[in-house]
Design an enzyme around this catalytic site. Structure first.
Site, PDB file in Angstrom:
ATOM      1  N   ILE A  12     -21.845 -98.078  -4.688  1.00 51.22           N
ATOM      2  CA  ILE A  12     -20.608 -98.860  -4.581  1.00 51.22           C
ATOM      3  C   ILE A  12     -20.708-100.162  -5.361  1.00 51.22           C
ATOM      4  O   ILE A  12     -19.826-100.506  -6.163  1.00 51.22           O
ATOM      5  CB  ILE A  12     -20.290 -99.150  -3.084  1.00 51.22           C
ATOM      6  N   ARG A 161     -13.186 -96.872  -0.472  1.00 46.07           N
ATOM      7  CA  ARG A 161     -12.879 -95.471  -0.140  1.00 46.07           C
ATOM      8  C   ARG A 161     -12.918 -94.584  -1.380  1.00 46.07           C
ATOM      9  O   ARG A 161     -12.216 -93.578  -1.455  1.00 46.07           O
ATOM     10  CB  ARG A 161     -11.514 -95.383   0.552  1.00 46.07           C
ATOM     11  N   LYS A 213     -11.606 -98.306   8.007  1.00 49.23           N
ATOM     12  CA  LYS A 213     -12.607 -97.505   7.283  1.00 49.23           C
ATOM     13  C   LYS A 213     -13.233 -96.460   8.214  1.00 49.23           C
ATOM     14  O   LYS A 213     -13.361 -95.283   7.857  1.00 49.23           O
ATOM     15  CB  LYS A 213     -13.691 -98.431   6.713  1.00 49.23           C
ATOM     16  N   CYS A 267     -21.234 -90.641   4.662  1.00 49.01           N
ATOM     17  CA  CYS A 267     -20.092 -91.376   5.238  1.00 49.01           C
ATOM     18  C   CYS A 267     -19.549 -90.682   6.483  1.00 49.01           C
ATOM     19  O   CYS A 267     -19.652 -91.204   7.582  1.00 49.01           O
ATOM     20  CB  CYS A 267     -18.989 -91.522   4.197  1.00 49.01           C
ATOM     21  N   PHE A 328     -24.372 -81.131   0.072  1.00 47.35           N
ATOM     22  CA  PHE A 328     -23.555 -81.381   1.267  1.00 47.35           C
ATOM     23  C   PHE A 328     -22.098 -80.987   1.087  1.00 47.35           C
ATOM     24  O   PHE A 328     -21.346 -80.908   2.051  1.00 47.35           O
ATOM     25  CB  PHE A 328     -23.730 -82.822   1.781  1.00 47.35           C
TER      26      PHE A 328
END
Ligand code: NAD
Length: 414
Positions: A12, A161, A213, A267, A328
Protein backbone atom coordinates in the site's frame (compact mmCIF):
# COMPACT_ATOMS: atom_id res chain seq x y z
CA UNK A 1 1.01 20.38 0.56
CA UNK A 2 4.36 19.85 -1.13
CA UNK A 3 6.32 17.59 1.22
CA UNK A 4 4.95 14.20 2.16
CA UNK A 5 6.40 11.43 4.30
CA UNK A 6 5.00 7.89 3.93
CA UNK A 7 5.72 5.31 6.66
CA UNK A 8 5.73 1.69 5.41
CA UNK A 9 6.73 0.99 1.80
CA UNK A 10 4.84 -2.25 1.20
CA UNK A 11 1.90 -3.15 -1.06
CA UNK A 12 0.00 0.00 0.00
CA UNK A 13 2.62 2.53 1.08
CA UNK A 14 4.95 2.26 -1.91
CA UNK A 15 2.32 2.77 -4.65
CA UNK A 16 0.81 5.63 -2.62
CA UNK A 17 4.21 7.30 -2.15
CA UNK A 18 4.97 6.84 -5.86
CA UNK A 19 1.64 8.40 -6.84
CA UNK A 20 2.24 11.53 -4.75
CA UNK A 21 5.75 11.84 -6.20
CA UNK A 22 4.46 11.30 -9.74
CA UNK A 23 1.96 14.13 -9.23
CA UNK A 24 4.44 16.75 -8.10
CA UNK A 25 4.96 16.26 -4.37
CA UNK A 26 8.36 15.73 -2.75
CA UNK A 27 8.09 12.37 -1.05
CA UNK A 28 10.27 10.60 1.49
CA UNK A 29 9.22 6.98 2.00
CA UNK A 30 10.30 5.47 5.31
CA UNK A 31 10.74 1.78 6.00
CA UNK A 32 12.62 -0.29 8.57
CA UNK A 33 13.57 -2.79 5.85
CA UNK A 34 17.01 -1.83 4.51
CA UNK A 35 16.56 -4.05 1.42
CA UNK A 36 13.30 -2.25 0.50
CA UNK A 37 14.94 1.16 0.98
CA UNK A 38 17.99 0.25 -1.14
CA UNK A 39 15.89 -1.33 -3.89
CA UNK A 40 13.59 1.70 -4.19
CA UNK A 41 16.53 4.12 -4.23
CA UNK A 42 17.85 2.22 -7.25
CA UNK A 43 14.53 2.92 -8.99
CA UNK A 44 13.36 -0.67 -8.57
CA UNK A 45 10.64 -2.33 -6.50
CA UNK A 46 10.65 -5.25 -4.06
CA UNK A 47 6.96 -6.17 -4.48
CA UNK A 48 4.87 -7.34 -7.43
CA UNK A 49 2.46 -4.72 -8.83
CA UNK A 50 1.97 -4.09 -12.56
CA UNK A 51 2.99 -0.60 -13.70
CA UNK A 52 4.52 0.42 -10.36
CA UNK A 53 8.21 0.01 -11.22
CA UNK A 54 8.08 2.47 -14.12
CA UNK A 55 6.53 5.16 -11.89
CA UNK A 56 9.02 4.54 -9.06
CA UNK A 57 11.94 4.62 -11.52
CA UNK A 58 10.82 7.92 -12.97
CA UNK A 59 10.14 9.56 -9.60
CA UNK A 60 13.45 8.39 -8.11
CA UNK A 61 15.24 9.60 -11.26
CA UNK A 62 13.62 13.04 -10.95
CA UNK A 63 14.46 13.17 -7.25
CA UNK A 64 10.81 13.51 -6.12
CA UNK A 65 10.81 10.10 -4.39
CA UNK A 66 13.44 9.00 -1.91
CA UNK A 67 13.40 6.02 0.42
CA UNK A 68 14.99 6.23 3.85
CA UNK A 69 15.27 4.50 7.20
CA UNK A 70 14.60 7.80 8.97
CA UNK A 71 11.73 10.29 8.52
CA UNK A 72 12.13 13.99 7.77
CA UNK A 73 9.86 16.91 8.60
CA UNK A 74 6.97 17.11 6.06
CA UNK A 75 3.64 18.87 5.65
CA UNK A 76 1.76 15.55 5.72
CA UNK A 77 2.58 12.10 7.12
CA UNK A 78 0.86 8.93 5.89
CA UNK A 79 1.10 5.66 7.81
CA UNK A 80 0.71 2.31 6.02
CA UNK A 81 2.43 -0.17 8.33
CA UNK A 82 1.14 -3.70 9.11
CA UNK A 83 -1.70 -4.31 11.57
CA UNK A 84 -1.83 -8.08 12.10
CA UNK A 85 -3.63 -9.76 14.99
CA UNK A 86 -2.11 -11.76 17.81
CA UNK A 87 -3.23 -14.60 20.08
CA UNK A 88 -6.33 -16.79 20.17
CA UNK A 89 -8.60 -13.77 20.74
CA UNK A 90 -7.33 -12.20 17.50
CA UNK A 91 -6.31 -9.02 19.29
CA UNK A 92 -5.15 -6.33 16.81
CA UNK A 93 -1.43 -5.66 17.10
CA UNK A 94 -0.99 -1.88 17.00
CA UNK A 95 2.71 -1.96 17.94
CA UNK A 96 3.76 -0.94 14.40
CA UNK A 97 1.58 2.19 14.58
CA UNK A 98 2.96 2.91 18.04
CA UNK A 99 6.54 2.63 16.74
CA UNK A 100 5.75 5.06 13.91
CA UNK A 101 4.13 7.50 16.37
CA UNK A 102 7.36 7.54 18.38
CA UNK A 103 9.49 8.18 15.30
CA UNK A 104 7.17 10.84 13.94
CA UNK A 105 6.31 12.85 17.08
CA UNK A 106 9.63 14.75 17.36
CA UNK A 107 9.21 16.09 13.79
CA UNK A 108 5.70 17.54 14.18
CA UNK A 109 5.14 21.26 13.72
CA UNK A 110 1.94 23.33 14.00
CA UNK A 111 -0.25 22.82 10.89
CA UNK A 112 1.04 19.33 9.95
CA UNK A 113 -1.38 16.60 8.86
CA UNK A 114 -1.13 12.99 10.07
CA UNK A 115 -3.11 10.32 8.19
CA UNK A 116 -3.45 6.69 9.29
CA UNK A 117 -4.12 4.29 6.39
CA UNK A 118 -3.38 0.93 8.09
CA UNK A 119 -6.50 -1.20 8.55
CA UNK A 120 -7.31 -0.64 12.21
CA UNK A 121 -9.86 -1.38 14.94
CA UNK A 122 -12.24 1.44 15.85
CA UNK A 123 -10.48 3.94 18.11
CA UNK A 124 -6.97 3.26 16.77
CA UNK A 125 -6.64 6.81 15.42
CA UNK A 126 -7.49 8.21 18.86
CA UNK A 127 -4.94 5.80 20.38
CA UNK A 128 -2.34 7.11 17.91
CA UNK A 129 -3.13 10.69 18.96
CA UNK A 130 -2.63 9.64 22.60
CA UNK A 131 0.84 8.29 21.73
CA UNK A 132 1.73 11.42 19.76
CA UNK A 133 0.51 13.87 22.39
CA UNK A 134 2.41 12.02 25.13
CA UNK A 135 5.63 12.79 23.25
CA UNK A 136 4.61 16.37 22.36
CA UNK A 137 2.85 18.10 25.24
CA UNK A 138 3.81 21.43 23.61
CA UNK A 139 1.32 20.84 20.76
CA UNK A 140 -2.49 20.49 20.81
CA UNK A 141 -4.14 17.54 19.05
CA UNK A 142 -7.74 17.05 17.82
CA UNK A 143 -10.36 15.34 20.02
CA UNK A 144 -12.91 12.93 18.49
CA UNK A 145 -15.77 14.11 20.72
CA UNK A 146 -15.17 17.77 19.87
CA UNK A 147 -15.42 17.84 16.04
CA UNK A 148 -15.26 21.64 15.91
CA UNK A 149 -12.24 22.08 18.15
CA UNK A 150 -9.10 23.74 16.87
CA UNK A 151 -5.78 21.99 17.26
CA UNK A 152 -2.18 22.46 16.13
CA UNK A 153 -2.07 19.09 14.34
CA UNK A 154 -4.70 17.67 11.95
CA UNK A 155 -5.38 13.92 12.17
CA UNK A 156 -7.49 11.64 9.95
CA UNK A 157 -8.13 7.98 9.25
CA UNK A 158 -8.33 7.18 5.51
CA UNK A 159 -8.64 3.46 4.66
CA UNK A 160 -7.37 1.88 1.47
CA UNK A 161 -9.50 -0.39 -0.74
CA UNK A 162 -7.34 -1.00 -3.83
CA UNK A 163 -7.24 -4.39 -5.52
CA UNK A 164 -3.76 -5.93 -5.80
CA UNK A 165 -2.87 -6.12 -9.49
CA UNK A 166 -4.87 -2.96 -10.24
CA UNK A 167 -3.44 -0.68 -7.59
CA UNK A 168 -2.13 2.07 -9.87
CA UNK A 169 -5.46 2.48 -11.64
CA UNK A 170 -7.61 2.15 -8.50
CA UNK A 171 -5.52 4.53 -6.37
CA UNK A 172 -6.54 7.28 -8.76
CA UNK A 173 -10.10 6.31 -9.62
CA UNK A 174 -11.55 4.78 -6.42
CA UNK A 175 -13.73 6.87 -4.12
CA UNK A 176 -12.00 7.30 -0.76
CA UNK A 177 -13.36 7.64 2.76
CA UNK A 178 -11.77 10.56 4.60
CA UNK A 179 -12.39 10.38 8.34
CA UNK A 180 -11.06 13.36 10.24
CA UNK A 181 -10.87 13.49 14.03
CA UNK A 182 -12.32 16.98 13.55
CA UNK A 183 -14.08 18.64 10.60
CA UNK A 184 -10.95 20.71 9.88
CA UNK A 185 -8.84 17.51 9.88
CA UNK A 186 -11.15 16.01 7.24
CA UNK A 187 -10.67 19.07 5.02
CA UNK A 188 -6.87 18.99 5.42
CA UNK A 189 -6.72 15.26 4.60
CA UNK A 190 -8.88 15.85 1.51
CA UNK A 191 -6.34 18.43 0.34
CA UNK A 192 -3.62 15.80 0.59
CA UNK A 193 -5.44 13.16 -1.50
CA UNK A 194 -6.63 15.72 -4.03
CA UNK A 195 -3.03 15.74 -5.30
CA UNK A 196 -3.78 12.62 -7.35
CA UNK A 197 -7.18 11.08 -6.50
CA UNK A 198 -9.90 11.54 -9.15
CA UNK A 199 -12.57 9.60 -7.23
CA UNK A 200 -14.84 11.23 -4.64
CA UNK A 201 -13.29 12.09 -1.26
CA UNK A 202 -16.12 11.14 1.08
CA UNK A 203 -16.26 13.07 4.34
CA UNK A 204 -16.85 11.39 7.68
CA UNK A 205 -15.24 11.08 11.12
CA UNK A 206 -12.35 8.80 12.11
CA UNK A 207 -14.39 6.12 13.90
CA UNK A 208 -16.83 5.72 11.01
CA UNK A 209 -13.93 5.53 8.57
CA UNK A 210 -12.19 2.84 10.66
CA UNK A 211 -15.41 0.82 10.87
CA UNK A 212 -16.16 1.31 7.15
CA UNK A 213 -12.99 -0.53 6.13
CA UNK A 214 -13.73 -3.42 8.52
CA UNK A 215 -17.37 -3.46 7.39
CA UNK A 216 -16.43 -3.79 3.71
CA UNK A 217 -14.34 -6.88 4.36
CA UNK A 218 -16.70 -8.38 6.95
CA UNK A 219 -19.53 -8.01 4.43
CA UNK A 220 -17.59 -10.02 1.84
CA UNK A 221 -16.68 -12.61 4.47
CA UNK A 222 -20.30 -13.08 5.61
CA UNK A 223 -21.52 -13.43 2.01
CA UNK A 224 -18.88 -16.06 1.23
CA UNK A 225 -19.66 -17.90 4.48
CA UNK A 226 -23.30 -18.16 3.39
CA UNK A 227 -22.22 -19.79 0.13
CA UNK A 228 -19.78 -22.08 1.95
CA UNK A 229 -22.44 -23.16 4.42
CA UNK A 230 -24.85 -23.84 1.55
CA UNK A 231 -22.21 -26.03 -0.12
CA UNK A 232 -21.92 -28.23 2.99
CA UNK A 233 -25.69 -28.49 3.44
CA UNK A 234 -26.18 -29.27 -0.27
CA UNK A 235 -23.55 -32.00 -0.16
CA UNK A 236 -25.37 -33.64 2.76
CA UNK A 237 -28.70 -33.45 0.92
CA UNK A 238 -27.18 -34.68 -2.39
CA UNK A 239 -27.85 -31.43 -4.23
CA UNK A 240 -25.45 -29.76 -6.68
CA UNK A 241 -24.75 -26.44 -4.93
CA UNK A 242 -23.61 -24.70 -8.16
CA UNK A 243 -26.92 -25.48 -9.86
CA UNK A 244 -28.75 -24.45 -6.71
CA UNK A 245 -27.05 -21.05 -6.52
CA UNK A 246 -27.48 -20.40 -10.23
CA UNK A 247 -31.21 -21.07 -9.93
CA UNK A 248 -31.65 -19.02 -6.75
CA UNK A 249 -29.75 -16.10 -8.33
CA UNK A 250 -32.39 -15.91 -11.06
CA UNK A 251 -34.56 -14.27 -8.38
CA UNK A 252 -34.29 -10.56 -9.24
CA UNK A 253 -33.19 -9.58 -5.72
CA UNK A 254 -30.95 -12.52 -4.77
CA UNK A 255 -27.21 -12.56 -5.42
CA UNK A 256 -25.42 -15.45 -3.70
CA UNK A 257 -21.64 -15.66 -4.09
CA UNK A 258 -19.76 -18.84 -5.03
CA UNK A 259 -18.46 -21.29 -2.41
CA UNK A 260 -14.79 -22.27 -2.33
CA UNK A 261 -12.15 -24.03 -0.26
CA UNK A 262 -12.33 -21.30 2.42
CA UNK A 263 -11.38 -17.62 2.53
CA UNK A 264 -7.81 -16.39 2.14
CA UNK A 265 -5.68 -13.32 1.67
CA UNK A 266 -4.52 -10.86 4.28
CA UNK A 267 -7.66 -8.67 4.35
CA UNK A 268 -10.97 -10.58 4.31
CA UNK A 269 -9.60 -13.40 6.46
CA UNK A 270 -8.14 -10.95 9.00
CA UNK A 271 -10.09 -7.69 9.28
CA UNK A 272 -13.46 -9.06 10.52
CA UNK A 273 -11.65 -10.36 13.62
CA UNK A 274 -10.98 -6.72 14.61
CA UNK A 275 -14.75 -6.23 14.95
CA UNK A 276 -15.22 -9.53 16.79
CA UNK A 277 -12.35 -8.87 19.21
CA UNK A 278 -13.76 -5.46 20.15
CA UNK A 279 -17.41 -6.58 20.28
CA UNK A 280 -17.36 -10.24 21.36
CA UNK A 281 -20.98 -10.28 22.57
CA UNK A 282 -22.50 -8.36 19.67
CA UNK A 283 -20.61 -9.58 16.59
CA UNK A 284 -22.43 -12.89 16.24
CA UNK A 285 -22.85 -13.21 12.46
CA UNK A 286 -19.38 -11.82 11.80
CA UNK A 287 -17.77 -14.34 14.17
CA UNK A 288 -19.80 -17.24 12.72
CA UNK A 289 -18.78 -16.25 9.20
CA UNK A 290 -15.10 -16.26 10.19
CA UNK A 291 -15.50 -19.67 11.81
CA UNK A 292 -17.44 -21.15 8.88
CA UNK A 293 -14.85 -19.92 6.38
CA UNK A 294 -11.91 -21.00 8.54
CA UNK A 295 -13.46 -24.47 8.89
CA UNK A 296 -14.17 -25.02 5.22
CA UNK A 297 -10.64 -26.37 4.52
CA UNK A 298 -11.20 -29.05 7.18
CA UNK A 299 -14.43 -30.07 5.48
CA UNK A 300 -12.63 -30.35 2.12
CA UNK A 301 -9.89 -32.44 3.75
CA UNK A 302 -12.59 -34.72 5.17
CA UNK A 303 -14.06 -35.24 1.69
CA UNK A 304 -10.62 -36.08 0.22
CA UNK A 305 -9.87 -38.46 3.09
CA UNK A 306 -13.20 -40.26 2.50
CA UNK A 307 -12.11 -40.88 -1.10
CA UNK A 308 -8.69 -42.13 0.04
CA UNK A 309 -10.33 -44.61 2.41
CA UNK A 310 -12.73 -45.77 -0.29
CA UNK A 311 -9.92 -46.43 -2.78
CA UNK A 312 -7.92 -48.24 -0.13
CA UNK A 313 -10.87 -50.47 0.63
CA UNK A 314 -10.92 -51.27 -3.11
CA UNK A 315 -7.29 -52.41 -2.96
CA UNK A 316 -5.34 -49.27 -3.95
CA UNK A 317 -2.54 -49.40 -1.39
CA UNK A 318 -1.45 -45.74 -1.35
CA UNK A 319 -3.63 -43.56 -3.55
CA UNK A 320 -2.09 -40.49 -5.24
CA UNK A 321 -3.94 -37.25 -4.55
CA UNK A 322 -3.37 -34.24 -6.83
CA UNK A 323 -4.29 -30.90 -5.23
CA UNK A 324 -4.96 -28.30 -7.92
CA UNK A 325 -4.20 -24.71 -6.91
CA UNK A 326 -2.43 -23.18 -3.90
CA UNK A 327 -3.05 -19.42 -4.32
CA UNK A 328 -5.67 -17.65 -2.21
CA UNK A 329 -7.71 -16.73 -5.28
CA UNK A 330 -7.73 -17.55 -9.01
CA UNK A 331 -4.96 -16.52 -11.41
CA UNK A 332 -2.48 -14.98 -8.95
CA UNK A 333 0.72 -16.25 -7.30
CA UNK A 334 -0.10 -14.93 -3.79
CA UNK A 335 -0.27 -17.77 -1.24
CA UNK A 336 -0.81 -15.59 1.88
CA UNK A 337 -3.47 -16.97 4.26
CA UNK A 338 -4.53 -19.32 1.47
CA UNK A 339 -7.02 -22.05 2.45
CA UNK A 340 -5.54 -24.23 -0.32
CA UNK A 341 -2.16 -24.05 1.44
CA UNK A 342 -3.84 -25.03 4.72
CA UNK A 343 -5.37 -28.04 2.97
CA UNK A 344 -2.07 -29.00 1.29
CA UNK A 345 -0.13 -28.74 4.57
CA UNK A 346 -2.56 -31.00 6.41
CA UNK A 347 -2.80 -33.48 3.53
CA UNK A 348 1.03 -33.75 3.42
CA UNK A 349 0.87 -35.05 6.99
CA UNK A 350 -1.40 -37.89 5.83
CA UNK A 351 0.90 -40.89 5.36
CA UNK A 352 -1.77 -43.06 3.73
CA UNK A 353 -1.64 -41.15 0.39
CA UNK A 354 0.93 -39.65 -2.00
CA UNK A 355 0.23 -35.94 -2.29
CA UNK A 356 1.23 -34.00 -5.42
CA UNK A 357 0.67 -30.28 -5.86
CA UNK A 358 -0.20 -28.28 -8.98
CA UNK A 359 0.15 -24.47 -8.97
CA UNK A 360 0.89 -23.07 -12.43
CA UNK A 361 1.55 -19.55 -11.04
CA UNK A 362 4.62 -20.43 -8.94
CA UNK A 363 8.05 -21.92 -9.75
CA UNK A 364 8.95 -23.34 -6.36
CA UNK A 365 7.03 -24.39 -3.29
CA UNK A 366 7.14 -22.22 -0.16
CA UNK A 367 9.06 -23.47 2.87
CA UNK A 368 6.03 -24.83 4.72
CA UNK A 369 5.14 -27.08 1.75
CA UNK A 370 8.70 -28.21 1.02
CA UNK A 371 7.89 -31.85 1.70
CA UNK A 372 5.43 -31.77 -1.22
CA UNK A 373 6.11 -32.26 -4.92
CA UNK A 374 5.16 -29.52 -7.41
CA UNK A 375 4.10 -31.06 -10.74
CA UNK A 376 2.47 -29.88 -13.95
CA UNK A 377 -1.24 -30.34 -14.55
CA UNK A 378 -0.51 -32.84 -17.34
CA UNK A 379 1.70 -34.94 -15.08
CA UNK A 380 -0.84 -34.81 -12.28
CA UNK A 381 -3.63 -35.98 -14.56
CA UNK A 382 -1.52 -38.97 -15.62
CA UNK A 383 -0.83 -40.30 -12.16
CA UNK A 384 -3.57 -39.05 -9.82
CA UNK A 385 -6.14 -41.41 -8.34
CA UNK A 386 -7.96 -38.52 -6.69
CA UNK A 387 -8.09 -34.82 -7.68
CA UNK A 388 -8.91 -32.04 -5.24
CA UNK A 389 -9.66 -28.80 -7.09
CA UNK A 390 -8.95 -26.00 -4.62
CA UNK A 391 -8.61 -22.85 -6.79
CA UNK A 392 -10.50 -21.93 -9.97
CA UNK A 393 -7.40 -21.00 -12.02
CA UNK A 394 -8.05 -20.42 -15.72
CA UNK A 395 -5.51 -23.16 -16.57
CA UNK A 396 -7.71 -25.72 -14.88
CA UNK A 397 -10.75 -24.63 -16.86
CA UNK A 398 -9.00 -24.99 -20.22
CA UNK A 399 -7.99 -28.65 -19.85
CA UNK A 400 -10.64 -31.34 -19.61
CA UNK A 401 -9.83 -32.80 -16.20
CA UNK A 402 -9.49 -36.56 -16.20
CA UNK A 403 -12.88 -37.88 -15.19
CA UNK A 404 -12.06 -41.51 -14.47
CA UNK A 405 -10.68 -40.57 -11.07
CA UNK A 406 -12.47 -39.38 -7.96
CA UNK A 407 -12.81 -35.59 -7.98
CA UNK A 408 -13.48 -33.27 -5.06
CA UNK A 409 -14.29 -29.96 -6.73
CA UNK A 410 -14.31 -27.27 -4.00
CA UNK A 411 -14.69 -24.41 -6.50
CA UNK A 412 -17.23 -25.69 -9.01
CA UNK A 413 -15.04 -25.94 -12.12
CA UNK A 414 -16.56 -29.23 -13.17
N1 NAD B 1 -2.21 -5.05 0.73
C1 NAD B 1 -3.47 -4.72 0.57
O1 NAD B 1 -4.12 -5.11 -0.41
C2 NAD B 1 -4.18 -3.85 1.58
C3 NAD B 1 -5.41 -3.28 1.25
C4 NAD B 1 -6.03 -2.43 2.16
C5 NAD B 1 -5.43 -2.17 3.39
N2 NAD B 1 -4.23 -2.75 3.70
C6 NAD B 1 -3.66 -2.42 5.02
O2 NAD B 1 -2.56 -1.53 4.83
C7 NAD B 1 -1.56 -1.78 5.83
C8 NAD B 1 -0.24 -2.09 5.15
O3 NAD B 1 -0.43 -3.26 4.36
P1 NAD B 1 0.60 -3.73 3.26
O4 NAD B 1 -0.05 -4.82 2.50
O5 NAD B 1 1.15 -2.56 2.55
O6 NAD B 1 1.75 -4.35 4.21
P2 NAD B 1 3.24 -4.72 3.79
O7 NAD B 1 3.67 -5.74 4.77
O8 NAD B 1 3.32 -4.99 2.33
O9 NAD B 1 4.05 -3.35 4.05
C9 NAD B 1 4.23 -2.77 5.31
C10 NAD B 1 5.61 -2.14 5.36
O10 NAD B 1 5.74 -1.44 6.60
C11 NAD B 1 7.09 -1.56 7.01
N3 NAD B 1 7.20 -1.21 8.43
C12 NAD B 1 6.95 -1.96 9.53
N4 NAD B 1 7.18 -1.25 10.64
C13 NAD B 1 7.57 -0.01 10.26
C14 NAD B 1 7.93 1.16 10.95
N5 NAD B 1 7.93 1.22 12.28
N6 NAD B 1 8.31 2.25 10.22
C15 NAD B 1 8.32 2.21 8.87
N7 NAD B 1 7.97 1.11 8.16
C16 NAD B 1 7.60 0.02 8.85
C17 NAD B 1 7.43 -2.99 6.67
O11 NAD B 1 8.84 -3.20 6.62
C18 NAD B 1 6.75 -3.15 5.30
O12 NAD B 1 7.62 -2.83 4.24
C19 NAD B 1 -2.09 -2.91 6.69
O13 NAD B 1 -2.77 -2.38 7.78
C20 NAD B 1 -3.08 -3.61 5.76
O14 NAD B 1 -4.07 -4.30 6.47
C21 NAD B 1 -3.59 -3.56 2.83
Amino acid sequence: MKNICVFGLGYIGLPTAAMFAHHGANVVGVDINQHAVDTINQGKIHIVEPGLEAIVKQAVGKGTLKASLTPVHSDAYLIAVPTPFKGDDHEPDLSYIQAVSKALAPLLEKGDVVILESTSPVGATEKMVEWLSKERSDLTFPKYHEPDNEADIFVAYCPERVLPGKVIEELISNDRIIGGMTKESTKKAQDVYRIFVKGDLLETNSRTAEMAKLTENASRDVSIAFANELSIISDKLDINVWDLIELANRHPRVNILQPGAGVGGHCIAVDPWFIVNQNPEEAKIIRSAREINDNKPNWVIGKINDQIEQLKSQGVEKPTVALLGLAFKPDIDDLRESPAVTIAKKMLENQSANIILVEPNIETLPKDLESGKLVSLVEAMEIADIIGILVAHDEFKKEPLKNSVAVIDAVGII
